[in-house]
Enzyme design. Structure first.
Site, PDB file in Angstrom:
ATOM      1  N   SER A  51       5.573  27.371 -14.278  1.00  0.00           N
ATOM      2  CA  SER A  51       5.349  27.903 -15.612  1.00  0.00           C
ATOM      3  C   SER A  51       3.916  27.605 -16.038  1.00  0.00           C
ATOM      4  O   SER A  51       3.411  26.506 -15.802  1.00  0.00           O
ATOM      5  CB  SER A  51       6.344  27.248 -16.571  1.00  0.00           C
ATOM      6  OG  SER A  51       6.088  27.687 -17.870  1.00  0.00           O
ATOM      7  N   SER A 104       0.493  23.476 -17.166  1.00  0.00           N
ATOM      8  CA  SER A 104       1.419  24.167 -16.276  1.00  0.00           C
ATOM      9  C   SER A 104       2.443  23.151 -15.767  1.00  0.00           C
ATOM     10  O   SER A 104       2.277  21.951 -15.943  1.00  0.00           O
ATOM     11  CB  SER A 104       0.619  24.757 -15.112  1.00  0.00           C
ATOM     12  OG  SER A 104       1.447  25.471 -14.230  1.00  0.00           O
ATOM     13  N   LYS A 105       3.491  23.623 -15.164  1.00  0.00           N
ATOM     14  CA  LYS A 105       4.446  22.714 -14.534  1.00  0.00           C
ATOM     15  C   LYS A 105       5.294  23.503 -13.549  1.00  0.00           C
ATOM     16  O   LYS A 105       5.522  24.693 -13.747  1.00  0.00           O
ATOM     17  CB  LYS A 105       5.373  22.088 -15.591  1.00  0.00           C
ATOM     18  CG  LYS A 105       6.057  20.831 -15.134  1.00  0.00           C
ATOM     19  CD  LYS A 105       5.111  19.651 -15.224  1.00  0.00           C
ATOM     20  CE  LYS A 105       5.773  18.342 -14.972  1.00  0.00           C
ATOM     21  NZ  LYS A 105       5.001  17.252 -15.581  1.00  0.00           N
ATOM     22  N   GLY A 106       5.750  22.812 -12.513  1.00  0.00           N
ATOM     23  CA  GLY A 106       6.605  23.479 -11.547  1.00  0.00           C
ATOM     24  C   GLY A 106       7.853  22.669 -11.295  1.00  0.00           C
ATOM     25  O   GLY A 106       7.911  21.469 -11.585  1.00  0.00           O
TER      26      GLY A 106
END
Ligand code: GLU
Length: 476
Positions: A61, A106-108
């Site tokens: 994201s 962001s992040k995953g």
């Protein structure tokens, strides 16, 4: 876990954002632009494992691209979902802005329990997930730079870096596509300990301010303070290890997956860590009381509570029972919005996640810069610094001899003074400076604005202000 009647993690972060942004005078349009997640990519991919094809679901994201690359870890856990990844991506935006790491957020996440797979299987899965993200520039040194998070570490980052290098054979900056790598694969000294170290530096800075310490109903320094930690993973472990070994704090409670350990005289962090590695949990650890319902220990009396595990662990149902006067959020989002309101009402001082655990991304920033500059920090200056220090010591000793040796430099002073700073010292110094500066920027607002009753709102105000000026500078 937070109860069903509470908002989701992402909604909780948005509510905290709203509470802060109300105190600013941004246009409603800009507020909305900053709050929303720009994009979330969902991928489902198959990996051939144990004679069959297994399908995995992963996310990356991107919350805000006011600065690029965007930055944030990749989490491996079977609880990963889109709402969580988006909440964590927003927190990354605010975190980076607060500590002036020049990134968007962001992040995953990959929905799997890493304990269910062996190393070879995990490598296949990680490389395949990385392949999917690299293909879409969701891993890229100038656009999106992941890092470790829950369930991932140096090993996974090395696989990702290698996968990127294989797919981008002529990219001279390939190593900067991910941070948190092992030293021998382009990592930086001090990254593994960084988030825990940042928690320690944050607490030290807080305890340098007697007025703040008094607001929490405490006094003195960290020495002798009773600390309860939840989660002895990378962050929690380093935080309480440093606090107990270097600052004299007493670790009176350790909460883990299978229960908690309690000891009023203090737990040996290293011994507990080893016990967990050997036995898979804290149960049976000698010389401490074992509490099967670990979460209950969050409510025990102590001076400092450090939730360093999952989000939503302090919620509306247990918030009123929390006795700690000071909570430092080493985890992301451990306190729900509802619980935050209850704790604020009670006067509990909360050092918020967007600041408290920003040590990780801060040192990631140093690693990224190191990768782009292709040189280890300190390599050019170290010996020159040592030579100049040597000159000074020599001159002082000559002077002392000329004056009949009335005074001498102590050997320990000489030893410390003569040594030029290596990469680890420089990283720690940069991290310390970052944590101190960011704390003061929040504190200024906390103390000087009567409509800002807590550090979290102050932190959001600083961050949102910075993101807003970035957008304005872009002409938005
Ligand atoms: N996953 C960590 C965090 O939540 C580190 C992110 C990074 O280093 O980019 O802050």
């Amino acid at each position: 876990m937070s109860s069903k009647s509470e908002p989701s993690f992402r909604q909780s972060v948005d509510l905290m954002f709203n509470r802060a942004v109300r105190l600013m005078d941004l246009s409603p349009g800009l507020e909305e632009k900053i709050r929303v997640c720009n994009a979330t990519y969902t991928v489902r991919f198959g990996v051939r494992l144990r004679g069959d094809i297994k399908t995995f679901t992963g996310y990356r994201s991107v919350h805000s691209e006011h600065m690029e690359p965007v930055k944030g870890g990749i989490r491996f856990a079977d609880t990963v979902n889109q709402d969580e990844v988006e909440a964590l991506a927003s927190l990354m935006t605010y975190k980076c802005a607060l500590v002036e790491a020049p990134f968007g957020g962001s992040k995953g996440g990959l929905c799997l329990n890493p304990r269910d797979y062996d190393e070879h299987e995990l490598e296949l899965i990680t490389r395949r997930f990385a392949y999917e993200l690299i293909k879409r520039d969701l891993i890229n040194p100038s656009q999106n730079v992941p890092a470790p998070d829950m369930g991932t570490g140096e090993r996974e980052m090395a696989w990702i870096a290698d996968q990127y290098a294989r797919m981008n054979t002529t990219d001279i900056n390939a190593r900067a596509c991910v941070t948190g790598k092992p030293l021998n694969a382009g990592g930086i000294a001090g990254r593994v300990e960084a988030t825990g170290r940042g928690v320690q530096y944050a607490l030290r800075e807080f305890f340098r301010e007697p007025a703040d310490v008094a607001k929490a109903g405490l006094s003195g320094k960290l020495d002798g303070k009773r600390v309860i930690v939840q989660g002895l993973g990378n962050v929690g472990y380093h935080a309480v290890k440093f606090l107990s070994e270097e600052d004299g704090s007493i670790i009176t409670g350790i909460i883990e997956r299978d229960g908690a350990l309690v000891s009023e005289t203090g737990l040996d962090v290293e011994a507990v860590r080893q016990w967990i590695a050997q036995h898979g949990g804290v149960a049976g650890f000698p010389g401490a009381e074992y509490v099967a319902d670990g979460a209950k220990v969050l409510e025990n009396a102590c001076d400092i509570l450090i939730p360093a595990a999952l989000e939503g662990v302090i919620h509306k149902e247990n918030a009123a029972n929390i006795q700690a006067p000071l909570i430092i959020e080493a985890a992301n989002g451990p306190i729900t919005f509802g619980a935050d309101e209850i704790l604020r009402e009670k006067g509990t001082v909360i050092i918020p996640d967007l600041y408290a655990n920003a040590g990780g991304v801060t040192v990631s920033y140093f690693e990224w810069v190191k990768n782009l500059s292709h040189i280890r920090f300190g390599r050019m200056q170290r010996r020159q610094e040592e030579a100049r220090n040597e000159m000074l010591v020599q001159e002082l000793e000559n002077l002392s001899a000329a004056m009949g040796n009335q005074w001498t430099l102590t050997p320990s002073f000489k030893q410390q003074f003569l040594r030029g700073a290596g990469e680890l010292e420089l990283v720690r110094s940069g991290l310390d400076d970052t944590m101190r500066t960011a704390f003061q920027s929040m504190r200024d607002i906390w103390h000087n604005r009567s409509d800002v009753p807590d550090l979290r709102t102050a932190g959001y105000l600083v961050s949102i202000g910075k993101v807003a000026s970035s957008y304005k500078a872009k002409g938005l």
